[in-house]
Design a protein around this motif. Structure first.
Motif, PDB file in Angstrom:
ATOM      1  N   LYS A 152       0.806  -1.172   0.110  1.00 54.12           N
ATOM      2  CA  LYS A 152      -0.048   0.106  -0.274  1.00 54.12           C
ATOM      3  C   LYS A 152       0.973   0.914   0.026  1.00 54.12           C
ATOM      4  O   LYS A 152       0.704   2.271  -1.539  1.00 54.12           O
ATOM      5  N   GLY A 153       1.743   1.463   0.592  1.00 57.40           N
ATOM      6  CA  GLY A 153       2.890   2.481   0.880  1.00 57.40           C
ATOM      7  C   GLY A 153       1.570   4.024   1.306  1.00 57.40           C
ATOM      8  O   GLY A 153       2.820   4.856   1.622  1.00 57.40           O
ATOM      9  N   TYR A 154       0.495   3.770   2.169  1.00 59.34           N
ATOM     10  CA  TYR A 154       0.521   5.177   2.020  1.00 59.34           C
ATOM     11  C   TYR A 154      -0.195   4.283   3.888  1.00 59.34           C
ATOM     12  O   TYR A 154      -0.584   3.352   4.505  1.00 59.34           O
ATOM     13  N   TYR A 155       0.075   5.712   5.478  1.00 62.72           N
ATOM     14  CA  TYR A 155      -0.114   5.586   6.257  1.00 62.72           C
ATOM     15  C   TYR A 155      -0.051   6.637   6.991  1.00 62.72           C
ATOM     16  O   TYR A 155      -0.139   8.355   6.226  1.00 62.72           O
ATOM     17  N   SER A 156      -0.342   6.853   8.476  1.00 63.47           N
ATOM     18  CA  SER A 156      -0.173   8.171   8.860  1.00 63.47           C
ATOM     19  C   SER A 156       0.002   7.844  10.721  1.00 63.47           C
ATOM     20  O   SER A 156       0.767   7.242  10.576  1.00 63.47           O
ATOM     21  N   TYR A 157       0.870   9.169  10.829  1.00 64.79           N
ATOM     22  CA  TYR A 157       1.452   8.735  12.150  1.00 64.79           C
ATOM     23  C   TYR A 157       0.888  10.368  12.834  1.00 64.79           C
ATOM     24  O   TYR A 157       0.752  10.693  12.661  1.00 64.79           O
ATOM     25  N   CYS A 179      -6.233   6.350  -7.357  1.00 67.08           N
ATOM     26  CA  CYS A 179      -6.830   7.591  -6.412  1.00 67.08           C
ATOM     27  C   CYS A 179      -7.667   8.148  -6.015  1.00 67.08           C
ATOM     28  O   CYS A 179      -8.575   9.231  -6.214  1.00 67.08           O
ATOM     29  N   GLY A 180      -8.768   7.635  -6.910  1.00 63.23           N
ATOM     30  CA  GLY A 180     -10.413   8.039  -7.593  1.00 63.23           C
ATOM     31  C   GLY A 180     -11.054   8.086  -6.476  1.00 63.23           C
ATOM     32  O   GLY A 180     -10.624   7.547  -5.306  1.00 63.23           O
ATOM     33  N   THR A 181     -12.343   8.735  -6.575  1.00 64.06           N
ATOM     34  CA  THR A 181     -13.454   8.101  -5.226  1.00 64.06           C
ATOM     35  C   THR A 181     -13.721   6.333  -5.183  1.00 64.06           C
ATOM     36  O   THR A 181     -13.750   5.725  -6.423  1.00 64.06           O
ATOM     37  N   GLY A 182     -13.447   6.304  -4.325  1.00 63.79           N
ATOM     38  CA  GLY A 182     -14.072   4.886  -3.200  1.00 63.79           C
ATOM     39  C   GLY A 182     -12.428   3.592  -4.136  1.00 63.79           C
ATOM     40  O   GLY A 182     -13.554   2.876  -3.822  1.00 63.79           O
ATOM     41  N   THR A 187     -10.597   5.761   0.147  1.00 61.14           N
ATOM     42  CA  THR A 187     -11.199   5.068   1.689  1.00 61.14           C
ATOM     43  C   THR A 187     -10.774   5.339   3.043  1.00 61.14           C
ATOM     44  O   THR A 187     -10.959   5.675   3.473  1.00 61.14           O
ATOM     45  N   TRP A 188      -9.589   4.832   2.734  1.00 62.68           N
ATOM     46  CA  TRP A 188      -9.152   4.836   4.393  1.00 62.68           C
ATOM     47  C   TRP A 188      -8.566   6.433   4.570  1.00 62.68           C
ATOM     48  O   TRP A 188      -8.133   6.583   5.573  1.00 62.68           O
ATOM     49  N   LEU A 189      -8.250   7.193   3.660  1.00 64.40           N
ATOM     50  CA  LEU A 189      -7.546   8.313   3.843  1.00 64.40           C
ATOM     51  C   LEU A 189      -8.755   9.403   4.524  1.00 64.40           C
ATOM     52  O   LEU A 189      -8.535   9.594   5.372  1.00 64.40           O
ATOM     53  N   LYS A 190     -10.019   9.673   3.358  1.00 63.81           N
ATOM     54  CA  LYS A 190     -11.225  10.031   4.255  1.00 63.81           C
ATOM     55  C   LYS A 190     -11.806   9.085   5.679  1.00 63.81           C
ATOM     56  O   LYS A 190     -11.875   9.666   6.480  1.00 63.81           O
ATOM     57  N   LEU A 224      -4.407  13.618  -8.179  1.00 61.87           N
ATOM     58  CA  LEU A 224      -4.476  13.356  -7.198  1.00 61.87           C
ATOM     59  C   LEU A 224      -5.809  13.937  -6.831  1.00 61.87           C
ATOM     60  O   LEU A 224      -5.662  14.603  -5.692  1.00 61.87           O
ATOM     61  N   LYS A 225      -6.912  14.881  -7.669  1.00 61.76           N
ATOM     62  CA  LYS A 225      -7.545  15.798  -7.519  1.00 61.76           C
ATOM     63  C   LYS A 225      -9.023  15.232  -5.949  1.00 61.76           C
ATOM     64  O   LYS A 225      -8.218  16.022  -5.317  1.00 61.76           O
ATOM     65  N   GLN A 226      -9.221  13.645  -6.254  1.00 61.70           N
ATOM     66  CA  GLN A 226      -9.826  13.488  -4.807  1.00 61.70           C
ATOM     67  C   GLN A 226      -9.012  13.575  -3.974  1.00 61.70           C
ATOM     68  O   GLN A 226     -10.014  13.461  -2.810  1.00 61.70           O
ATOM     69  N   LEU A 227      -7.909  12.708  -4.158  1.00 63.48           N
ATOM     70  CA  LEU A 227      -7.520  12.906  -2.242  1.00 63.48           C
ATOM     71  C   LEU A 227      -7.411  14.108  -2.364  1.00 63.48           C
ATOM     72  O   LEU A 227      -7.109  14.357  -1.153  1.00 63.48           O
ATOM     73  N   TRP A 228      -6.796  15.461  -3.100  1.00 61.29           N
ATOM     74  CA  TRP A 228      -7.088  16.950  -2.596  1.00 61.29           C
ATOM     75  C   TRP A 228      -8.295  17.034  -1.650  1.00 61.29           C
ATOM     76  O   TRP A 228      -8.152  18.272  -1.153  1.00 61.29           O
ATOM     77  N   GLU A 229      -8.928  16.480  -2.844  1.00 55.66           N
ATOM     78  CA  GLU A 229     -10.526  17.096  -2.223  1.00 55.66           C
ATOM     79  C   GLU A 229     -11.318  16.981  -0.937  1.00 55.66           C
ATOM     80  O   GLU A 229     -11.738  17.533   0.224  1.00 55.66           O
ATOM     81  N   ASP A 230     -11.304  15.618  -0.572  1.00 54.84           N
ATOM     82  CA  ASP A 230     -10.583  15.009   0.990  1.00 54.84           C
ATOM     83  C   ASP A 230      -9.400  15.898   1.477  1.00 54.84           C
ATOM     84  O   ASP A 230     -10.183  15.880   2.925  1.00 54.84           O
TER      85      ASP A 230
END
Length: 335
Positions: A152-157, A179-182, A187-190, A224-230
């Motif tokens: 995956k390579g996406y995470y948070s801290y 990286c689009g909607t859904g 989904t994880w980011l939201k 990346l637009k949808q990720l930026w929207e979130d």
């Protein structure tokens, strides 16, 4: 007669001492009250100092860049490593860490020889060069759990009062699912952002949504637009990126690229880790600062309710960029 005179002298001395004590009492009382109850100005100053001291104690440093170690010439990566050596804190490595293929040998012989000494305090992001191998296996092997879930390579801290989100911006990778909607990452980011409604938030990944790079297909990534929207909906404060081998700071703006001083995101492209330099073209809207000929690192000081940035150049170069900002979500502190 001698005894009578001595008694008189004793009484006289006692009387003088008593009178002196009575004379001093008001002064002593005033002094004691002054020590117990400072003047209003001093009290306010003390509260302000205490508040600022609390902020300083809860400040954390995040420092780094993207586009780092080119195996054909490590001079640039070693120059930026010298800067990080002097800066305690968490290191962000914003993708394209070991050129050209992000292989195990290149991580060992190139990245490790420069920024490898900071490995234990580094939180990396994936670049496109790590995906020369379609599964980025060498990257995940090198970093282990520090790189988030394998594949995956996406995470948070967390860094103090700040929530840090690391994105995988390689949206074309089949395993990622876009990286689009859904998409899995969206989904994880939201969900991740919804858990931190009052946090100050910073995000970073490799590719940028906005850039003044010469070749727009390389510089600008509308996927990346949808990720930026979130991110925008969650009132994220700062987004960091690399990919363009240059430095560029944008004013607060929305995902459409419109100026938004009240709720906008500040994007900073810092692909200055040492690999090479990319020319910049004409400035895009809201681009405030640009520099393409200096390797260096970006140091962010993340405090409760605010942040400060400083671009530190390699030895021998003079370009600097400094500034401060307030985060959108942080509640107002009382004294």
């Amino acid at each position: 007669m001698l005894g009578y005179t001595a008694n008189i002298r004793w009484l006289r001395d006692k009387l003088i001492a008593g009178l002196l004590l009575l004379a001093l009492l008001p002064r002593l009382e005033t002094q004691a009250q002054s020590e117990r109850t400072p003047e209003t100005g001093t009290s306010n100053q003390t509260r302000a100092e205490r508040k600022e001291r609390r902020r300083a104690e809860r400040a954390f440093v995040l420092v780094g860049a993207g586009d780092i170690a080119g195996c054909q010439n490590l001079e640039g990566a070693r120059a930026t490593a010298k800067l990080i050596e002097q800066i305690p804190g968490t290191v962000f490595a914003a993708g394209d860490l070991a050129y050209e293929k992000g292989s195990a040998e290149e991580f060992k012989n190139c990245y490790d020889q420069a920024w490898g000494r900071f490995k234990d305090r580094t939180r990396p992001a994936l670049g496109n060069h790590e995906y020369v191998d379609p599964t980025a296996s060498a990257y995940f092997q090198y970093w282990g759990a520090q790189a988030g879930p394998r594949g995956k390579g996406y995470y948070s801290y967390e860094l103090g009062d700040w929530h840090i989100v690391v994105l995988n911006t390689n949206c074309y990778v089949k395993e990622l699912g876009g990286c689009g909607t859904g998409s899995p990452q969206e989904t994880w980011l939201k969900e991740d952002l919804a858990k931190r409604p009052t946090a100050c938030i910073l995000a970073y990944g490799h590719h940028a949504l906005f850039s003044s790079g010469v070749f727009k297909k390389h510089a600008v990534h509308p996927e990346l637009k949808q990720l930026w929207e979130d991110l925008y909906a969650a009132h994220v404060d700062v987004v960091l990126a690399g990919h363009e081998h240059s430095y560029e700071r944008f004013a607060l703006q929305d995902p459409e690229g419109k100026s938004d001083p009240a709720n906008g995101i500040r994007e900073i492209v810092v692909g200055t880790g040492g690999r090479s330099h990319d020319l910049l073209g004409f400035a895009e809207a809201n681009s405030e600062v640009r520099e393409w000929d200096t390797f260096g690192v970006l140091k962010l000081t993340l405090s409760p309710g605010k942040y400060a940035w400083e671009f530190l150049p390699e030895e021998g170069k003079n370009f600097h960029d400094v500034g401060t900002g307030a985060c959108h979500n942080y509640p107002i502190e009382s004294d």
